[in-house]
Design an enzyme around this catalytic site. Sequence first.
Site, PDB file in Angstrom:
ATOM      1  N   GLU A   4     -32.973 -10.921 -27.055  1.00 13.94           N
ATOM      2  CA  GLU A   4     -34.244 -10.979 -26.333  1.00 13.94           C
ATOM      3  C   GLU A   4     -34.260 -10.045 -25.131  1.00 13.94           C
ATOM      4  O   GLU A   4     -35.180  -9.250 -24.946  1.00 13.94           O
ATOM      5  CB  GLU A   4     -34.509 -12.420 -25.881  1.00 13.94           C
ATOM      6  CG  GLU A   4     -35.789 -12.588 -25.087  1.00 13.94           C
ATOM      7  CD  GLU A   4     -37.003 -12.202 -25.896  1.00 13.94           C
ATOM      8  OE1 GLU A   4     -37.648 -11.206 -25.533  1.00 13.94           O
ATOM      9  OE2 GLU A   4     -37.303 -12.855 -26.899  1.00 13.94           O
TER      10      GLU A   4
ATOM     11  N   SER B  96     -42.547 -11.207 -28.482  1.00 19.90           N
ATOM     12  CA  SER B  96     -41.674 -10.785 -27.391  1.00 19.90           C
ATOM     13  C   SER B  96     -41.460  -9.279 -27.392  1.00 19.90           C
ATOM     14  O   SER B  96     -40.977  -8.733 -26.410  1.00 19.90           O
ATOM     15  CB  SER B  96     -40.321 -11.494 -27.474  1.00 19.90           C
ATOM     16  OG  SER B  96     -39.745 -11.272 -28.732  1.00 19.90           O
TER      17      SER B  96
ATOM     18  N   ASP C 197     -36.573  -6.621 -24.423  1.00 24.99           N
ATOM     19  CA  ASP C 197     -37.490  -6.522 -23.289  1.00 24.99           C
ATOM     20  C   ASP C 197     -37.175  -5.332 -22.395  1.00 24.99           C
ATOM     21  O   ASP C 197     -38.085  -4.603 -21.969  1.00 24.99           O
ATOM     22  CB  ASP C 197     -37.427  -7.812 -22.464  1.00 24.99           C
ATOM     23  CG  ASP C 197     -38.033  -9.005 -23.193  1.00 24.99           C
ATOM     24  OD1 ASP C 197     -38.608  -8.798 -24.273  1.00 24.99           O
ATOM     25  OD2 ASP C 197     -37.924 -10.131 -22.680  1.00 24.99           O
TER      26      ASP C 197
END
Length: 623
Positions: free
Chosen positions: A288, A491, A292
């Site tokens: 994750e 995401s 990002d």
Amino acid sequence: MVAAGLLVLSLFTLALGKPVAQSSERHVVRSQVDTLPRGFSYVGKAGTEKTLNLRIALVQNNPSGLESALYDVSDPKSANYGNHLSKAEVEAMVAPSAESVQKVKAWLGKNNITAQTISPAGDWLSIDVPVSKANALLKADFNEYTYDEANSTAIRTLAYSIPETLKDHLAFVYPTTQFIPPAKRHVPAFEIVSLPRSSKRSRSKRAAVPAACAKQITPECLQALYNIPTAPATAKANSLAVSGFGDEIANKGDLTEFLTALRKDATDGTFTAVSVDGGITDGAGTTEASLDIQYTVGLATNVPTTFVSVGAKNKDGDLSGFLDIINFLLAQDQPPLVLTTSFGFNELGFTQQPDLAVNLCNAYGQLGARGTSILFASGDGGVSGPQASNACNGQAFEPTFPSGCPFLTSVGSTQGINPEVAADFSSGGFSNIFARPAYQDDAVAGYLSKLGNTNAGLFQAKGRAFPDVSTQGVNFVVDIGGQGQGVSGTSASSPTFASIVALLNDELLNAGKSPLGFLNPLIYSSGASAFNDITKGSNPGCGTQGFPALEGWDPVTGFGTPDFNKLLTLVTGSAASGSAAGNSTNNAAGNGNAAAGNSTNNAAASTGNGAGRKHRHHVNKNN
């Protein structure tokens, strides 16, 4: 099945419980849960000596004034547009009264408890007490419960009370009756891929997007699709922050390798990691955080980027971290101009006890009033919540939080190039806690009119609708430990849109103008035409096909995907210099026209409340 109605409370006012008699001092039930929420199981009595960290929310003195001020500085039609509030001005509106502070602290002191102030405005206190003392203080019965899906244990009570003399001063205590599953990372799947190499061919229009982008997404694909400039940002006051929870961390070596392969013109990109609640700031990159950071640093070229790592200092999931990161940012004299978060919750966990969701939404509004654009990934479960689930089959749709908060921008996902269509996992729908804000009225009413009776009774049509916008979200190439991975989810979309906002801010700051701040009033009025309308696809869930993507705004992709050049012209009156797409504003063939159905902030409400009520958030009527 008819969806649950919106709760009867204004955005910033909490309902009081029933009074119960006590021998010494009269108490009132502040909160009570009648049935154990889905997914939680009783384990047994909590150990009486186990220490609880309890957060006490005090009643804020002028939250409605803050709400009005937020819209005033965020509405392009307002004379105060862009005149964001100072830290002191925001704090003055949410600080509790001196009487509230005195009375609550006196009550705690009488019980030999010392509170610590944990928010810059003084509206949050923290105490550490053993279970036995918490039971006595709050007339509660704390027990251990498990959230079965995650096999995590939390200590909660089904009810608690406070002295009647505090009912106008103490808003709520957390964690008590809040049974909220841990936050979900919005990364549904990944696969091993080879790291491609960036192309040196120039692109003049969306129709010339490299064919490889139909299979996997890289920064070059997004630059070509959305006309994102490659030239470095130069405004010194610019900033972009990425939040991370649960031991997520990005690795600088992975980032360098990613940029070397895919942004040869910007290989020196980097980021700063800061810790909240003991969050880790270095180590092997996780999926994750890597996604990002690689798609903020990799797109928002040269914009100072910070990864805010929030630790799990308690065992109650990530919710305390959500509170702490916001208070951490609110305490800064200059908070980041953009904040993107790829974690979220099923709103269902907040509906019985919405006070915490309301308070968090208010906190996002505080940052927005100060000029921060708050972005959240909408979720990856279609209409079934943050992740795909069969638990709602045959029942009402389950929206996500914080995307239902009206003070932030929710980002959904698309896939495909020509045409670009909705990603079927893109969470979207209508909040059961927050009523539709006026800035959405025209756009949402137009969609509901076209939707007709589809999904009737499965959603709260008067709720805040989401997402607001979208970008690509399928098979993003990331580098983790030298290995390429293809990652999908909203995401991926939220950091992509955050990068575009950061680059728009760069142009504004260099022109001597204010940053964008809270985006939605702009997007739903004059900004809608700067997005590529997505008219194909849907977001299945709960045993249905979910909502269909239609012309104009829809609860799958919002207004669609951004065109940087059109957005730049909108906010500055000039086109981009150094765009990856050669300053073209041409949309891809088959992608449809720019989003229709622009809304105006003063549009007449479809709920019949009239044009004068600009800032409504809770209603008490069912679908």
